[in-house]
Design a protein around this motif. Structure first.
Motif, PDB file in Angstrom:
ATOM      1  N   TRP A  35       0.800  -1.222   0.081  1.00 48.09           N
ATOM      2  CA  TRP A  35      -0.079  -0.051   0.206  1.00 48.09           C
ATOM      3  C   TRP A  35       0.868   1.371   0.005  1.00 48.09           C
ATOM      4  O   TRP A  35       0.321   2.384   0.478  1.00 48.09           O
ATOM      5  N   ARG A  36       2.219   1.158  -0.331  1.00 44.77           N
ATOM      6  CA  ARG A  36       2.833   2.504  -0.538  1.00 44.77           C
ATOM      7  C   ARG A  36       2.250   3.136  -1.806  1.00 44.77           C
ATOM      8  O   ARG A  36       2.513   4.464  -1.685  1.00 44.77           O
ATOM      9  N   HIS A  74       3.396   3.912   5.645  1.00 41.73           N
ATOM     10  CA  HIS A  74       4.330   3.921   4.466  1.00 41.73           C
ATOM     11  C   HIS A  74       3.825   4.436   3.044  1.00 41.73           C
ATOM     12  O   HIS A  74       4.600   4.208   2.229  1.00 41.73           O
ATOM     13  N   LEU A  75       2.664   5.208   3.165  1.00 35.79           N
ATOM     14  CA  LEU A  75       2.057   5.530   1.898  1.00 35.79           C
ATOM     15  C   LEU A  75       3.076   6.524   1.319  1.00 35.79           C
ATOM     16  O   LEU A  75       3.356   7.464   1.939  1.00 35.79           O
ATOM     17  N   GLU A  76       3.191   6.536  -0.018  1.00 37.25           N
ATOM     18  CA  GLU A  76       4.167   7.501  -0.581  1.00 37.25           C
ATOM     19  C   GLU A  76       3.436   8.091  -1.949  1.00 37.25           C
ATOM     20  O   GLU A  76       3.753   9.009  -2.203  1.00 37.25           O
ATOM     21  N   LYS A  77       2.343   7.348  -2.378  1.00 39.28           N
ATOM     22  CA  LYS A  77       1.900   7.831  -3.616  1.00 39.28           C
ATOM     23  C   LYS A  77       0.263   7.514  -3.560  1.00 39.28           C
ATOM     24  O   LYS A  77      -0.030   6.290  -3.424  1.00 39.28           O
ATOM     25  N   ILE A  78      -0.506   8.555  -3.746  1.00 42.75           N
ATOM     26  CA  ILE A  78      -1.791   8.382  -3.994  1.00 42.75           C
ATOM     27  C   ILE A  78      -2.645   8.898  -5.307  1.00 42.75           C
ATOM     28  O   ILE A  78      -2.320  10.268  -5.440  1.00 42.75           O
ATOM     29  N   HIS A  79      -3.586   8.159  -5.918  1.00 40.55           N
ATOM     30  CA  HIS A  79      -4.556   8.734  -6.825  1.00 40.55           C
ATOM     31  C   HIS A  79      -5.686   8.744  -6.613  1.00 40.55           C
ATOM     32  O   HIS A  79      -6.344   7.523  -6.369  1.00 40.55           O
ATOM     33  N   TYR A  91      -7.635  13.030   6.501  1.00 33.26           N
ATOM     34  CA  TYR A  91      -7.416  11.536   6.989  1.00 33.26           C
ATOM     35  C   TYR A  91      -6.265  11.012   6.563  1.00 33.26           C
ATOM     36  O   TYR A  91      -5.299  10.604   7.162  1.00 33.26           O
ATOM     37  N   ILE A  92      -5.933  11.324   5.069  1.00 32.68           N
ATOM     38  CA  ILE A  92      -4.729  10.815   4.737  1.00 32.68           C
ATOM     39  C   ILE A  92      -3.584  11.573   5.138  1.00 32.68           C
ATOM     40  O   ILE A  92      -2.271  11.090   5.813  1.00 32.68           O
ATOM     41  N   SER A  97       2.470  11.183   6.598  1.00 31.58           N
ATOM     42  CA  SER A  97       3.339  12.263   6.686  1.00 31.58           C
ATOM     43  C   SER A  97       4.492  12.356   5.698  1.00 31.58           C
ATOM     44  O   SER A  97       5.215  13.240   5.455  1.00 31.58           O
ATOM     45  N   ASN A  98       4.638  11.162   5.374  1.00 30.14           N
ATOM     46  CA  ASN A  98       5.731  10.794   4.258  1.00 30.14           C
ATOM     47  C   ASN A  98       5.428  10.810   2.572  1.00 30.14           C
ATOM     48  O   ASN A  98       6.191  10.293   1.668  1.00 30.14           O
ATOM     49  N   LEU A  99       4.137  11.325   2.411  1.00 28.12           N
ATOM     50  CA  LEU A  99       3.580  11.129   1.208  1.00 28.12           C
ATOM     51  C   LEU A  99       4.651  12.087   0.295  1.00 28.12           C
ATOM     52  O   LEU A  99       5.003  13.096   0.458  1.00 28.12           O
TER      53      LEU A  99
END
Length: 252
Positions: A35-36, A74-79, A91-92, A97-99
């Motif tokens: 889920w990165r 660990h989320l880095e990228k979201i679309h 929420y995100i 914080s490391n997006l």
């Protein structure tokens, strides 16, 4: 290998179908490394539509929140495509914080104020894509001031304001930009010059459909000298010429 394959699927498909195949896949789908990168931009390909023929946006928000929880920070990228809201952004922001990259396409339920509030919580953002929403240059200013590592900006579809204002904001707050896509707006020569002055590291530029550009003086020469990858559409009397060049190799 299974994890690698699953990473190529969209978040909605994984959480509504794939993880239910067997206990083995269920456990893999709980791995935070899966889920990165959360891609919810193609939900329309496999998401069940409501009776009225429109996606159930509230359900999509819940699915997205669950995916963010599974990332365990660990989320880095979201679309996100269409269903984004101010509450979802908060929420995100509180859990990622490391997006590094965020794409918001046609998210008309995200307000200017909401985006400004959460931008301050994403200091490591390197890529921002905001398209066909209601965000103003104020959002750009806060993003530029809050995200010093920003290297790529895609920002188009908001043509209701004077675009040179946005150009000045980009020039004054985003000196580290390498890629900029602002096609289809009312940019003039003045705004484009400001961007070239304020973003000396800029290598890639998309200004297709910016029909107010006249390329006066030495602007045309300067574009070719400074920009390695340029996408542009020229207007000449009764025809249009659209081309792109990369490292002086023209593509007609």
């Amino acid at each position: 290998m299974t994890s690698n394959i699953l990473q190529r699927l969209g978040a909605v498909e994984i959480l509504t179908n794939v993880r239910n195949v067997c206990p083995y896949w269920w456990n893999i789908c709980k791995d935070p490394s899966l889920w990165r990168n959360i891609d919810m931009g193609t939900f329309h390909l496999y998401f069940e539509y409501s009776v009225r023929g429109a996606p159930d946006f509230d359900r999509l928000v819940k699915i997205c929140q669950h995916a963010v929880d599974l990332s365990c920070g660990h989320l880095e990228k979201i679309h996100i495509y269409r269903f984004g809201t101010d509450d979802l952004l908060h929420y995100i922001a509180d859990r990622a914080s490391n997006l590094r990259s965020i794409h918001l396409y046609s998210c008309i339920r995200i307000s200017d104020e909401g985006l400004c509030e959460v931008a301050k919580k994403f200091p490591f953002l390197e890529e921002v894509d905001i398209s066909n929403g209601f965000q103003s240059p104020k959002s750009l200013e806060v993003i530029g001031q809050s995200c010093p590592l920003l290297k790529s900006l895609t920002y188009y579809g908001m043509s209701y304001f004077t675009w040179d204002h946005a150009a000045f904001v980009i020039a004054n707050t985003m000196p580290g930009l390498r890629h900029l896509d602002i096609h289809g707006n009312r940019l003039t020569d003045v705004g484009l010059i400001a961007i070239l002055d304020g973003c000396p590291l800029l290598e890639s530029l998309d200004i297709r459909g910016c029909s107010n550009l006249e390329f006066s003086g030495n602007l045309w020469k300067r574009l070719h000298n400074q920009i390695k990858d340029l996408e542009i559409k020229e207007h000449s009397n009764n025809f249009e010429l659209e081309y792109a060049y990369s490292d002086s190799n023209f593509k007609w």
